[in-house]
Design an enzyme around this catalytic site. Structure first.
Site, short mmCIF file in Angstrom:
data_model
loop_
_atom_site.label_atom_id
_atom_site.label_comp_id
_atom_site.label_asym_id
_atom_site.label_seq_id
_atom_site.Cartn_x
_atom_site.Cartn_y
_atom_site.Cartn_z
N GLN A 205 0.87 -1.19 0.00
CA GLN A 205 0.00 0.00 0.00
C GLN A 205 0.91 1.24 0.00
OE1 GLN A 205 -0.42 1.82 3.09
NE2 GLN A 205 -1.86 3.30 2.23
N ASN A 207 1.85 3.93 1.65
CA ASN A 207 2.84 4.45 2.60
C ASN A 207 3.78 3.38 3.15
OD1 ASN A 207 1.35 3.26 4.61
ND2 ASN A 207 0.58 5.17 5.49
N LYS A 208 3.81 2.22 2.49
CA LYS A 208 4.75 1.18 2.91
C LYS A 208 6.14 1.43 2.28
CE LYS A 208 1.51 -0.71 5.29
NZ LYS A 208 0.37 0.17 4.95
N ILE A 209 7.13 0.63 2.72
CA ILE A 209 8.51 0.91 2.30
C ILE A 209 8.64 0.80 0.78
CG2 ILE A 209 10.93 0.17 2.51
CD1 ILE A 209 10.24 -0.68 5.42
#
Ligand SMILES: Cc1ncc(COP(=O)(O)O)c(C=O)c1O
Length: 424
Positions: A205, A207-209
């Site tokens: 998603q 805002n993940k790394i």
């Protein structure tokens, strides 16, 4: 609060952070030519579906699964549509279902608990320790004859105490599903997270790394778990993966698209660079406040393996919630972008007490649902995990973007030193 060096911004002084900090979208901000070319290649081929299209060619999603499994040190990977889908497919893969209790931490995105409900299981909530990840001793206290699995969540990039989690799991014959949504590529004692338990679930998603907007992955070293996961994530996943007809179970559809696969392949190849940059930035920032932290009795978040931390954030504890809020507000005024992880006035779906649909045991259908069918009454209450609430209420959190410049770090350090040295 009164200052000891230059005037605090909260009291009318000049904010320490003068140039804007990058927003916290690690892989998202690094979307560039590689992703563009990969997506264009898929679009030009008009082959948007993994298994066929007007032109023949290798599948991006299949390639992603291969490279992701190799990167994480797992035998199998199954690409899916989201981190939630990854958790659901992995739970089905592990054989978790109606009547089964699954232990989840009190601090995690609600999806870890909702996935248990989605497969008909009952989430049992356990305390976190000073690392803000699940406390292995509390797991043991919450085990009942109905417990079948544990979901340790590597929250905010930091590894859980996996040796202890695995020891409890093995002692009681429980499955372990690592929720690695917030810790892509991080490790514990040299092993990538997600590859230590019976399965690992990842989220891509935004805002993940690493990200493709929405997406997820399940990894496992167990062929039986892979077989069940692959059959569930694709309605004909069994037939497509050579599973004998007599073994095939009904599946649904959580398949990843070729466009997502293309973006993720480019992102995966950037993962180690992102981790290296976040680790460097965090180490630099932390070093500049160690002295004042020690002097003022500020305690950093406990780390079960500092070298393995994804380093997406810096967290430290103040002695009480009032002072944590004071410090966070003063840091915000300096432009540092800090916040306290638990504010009783504001709902936050990362904290169990705000998981209202779960806390109130709401179900989709009037005739049933996991809690109503359950052999034993499950009790949830806002004060179920007081230790976790206390820790979160004293925890000041600062994002560590991989794109911080040296100037950003110097200014953040200046703001932190100014605020932490003040009297509060
Ligand atoms: C710890 C954790 N687990 C699971 C998820 C669910 O992932 P997704 O949003 O991709 O469904 C998230 C997403 O924020 C998460 O942070």
């Amino acid at each position: 609060m009164s200052q000891s060096t230059s005037k605090l911004a909260i009291e009318g002084g000049t904010p320490a952070v003068r140039s804007p900090l990058p927003p916290m979208y690690p892989g998202g901000l690094r979307i560039g030519q590689e992703e563009e070319e990969a997506v264009l290649e898929v679009l030009r081929s008009k082959r948007l579906f993994r298994y066929y299209g007007p032109t023949p060619g290798p599948s991006k999603v299949a390639q992603l699964e291969k490279e992701f499994a190799a990167c994480m040190g797992a035998s199998y990977a199954v690409a899916v549509t989201s981190g939630s889908a990854a958790l659901i497919c992995a739970l089905v893969g592990l054989g978790i279902g109606p009547g089964d209790e699954v232990i989840v931490p009190a601090y995690t995105w609600i999806a870890s608990a909702s996935a248990v409900v989605a497969v008909g299981g009952v989430p049992v909530i356990a305390e976190c320790d000073e690392s803000l990840t699940i406390d292995p001793a509390d797991i043991e206290r919450r085990i009942t004859p109905r417990t079948k699995a544990i979901i340790p969540v590597h929250m905010r990039g930091a590894p859980c105490e996996m040796d202890a989690v695995m020891a409890v799991a093995r002692k009681h014959g429980l499955k372990v599903l690592e929720d690695t949504a917030q810790a892509d590529g991080a490790s514990y004692h040299g092993k990538r997270l997600g590859s230590i338990g019976d399965a690992g679930a990842f989220s891509f998603q935004f805002n993940k790394i690493i990200t493709c907007g929405e997406g997820g992955m399940v990894i496992t070293n167990d062929r039986e778990v892979w077989k069940r996961t692959v059959m569930y994530h694709d309605v004909i996943g069994g037939a497509r993966n050579g599973i004998p007809e007599e073994e095939i179970l009904p599946g649904v559809n959580f398949r990843m698209t070729e466009l997502q696969g293309a973006v993720m392949l480019a992102q995966l190849r950037k993962l180690d660079g992102l981790l290296a940059d976040m680790r460097r930035n965090k180490a630099m920032l932390k070093a500049t406040i160690e002295e004042v932290a020690a002097r003022k009795g500020i305690v950093f978040r406990k780390e079960h393996d500092p070298a393995g931390d994804a380093a997406i954030c810096l967290i430290f504890y103040l002695p009480d919630a009032a002072r944590a809020n004071m410090v966070a507000e003063a840091l915000q005024a300096e432009g540092v972008g800090a916040w306290v992880l638990y504010d009783p006035e504001h709902s936050d779906y990362h904290i169990y007490r705000y998981w209202t649909p779960i806390m109130q045991q709401r179900t989709w259908h009037p005739k049933g649902g996991p809690w109503r069918w359950h052999e034993s009454r499950v009790h949830y209450a806002p004060d179920l995990c007081p230790r976790t609430l206390d820790l979160l209420g004293r925890a000041v959190h600062i994002d560590i973007s991989p794109d911080l410049t040296n100037e950003n770090i110097e200014e953040m350090a200046e703001g932190l030193n100014k605020v932490l040295s003040a009297e509060w």
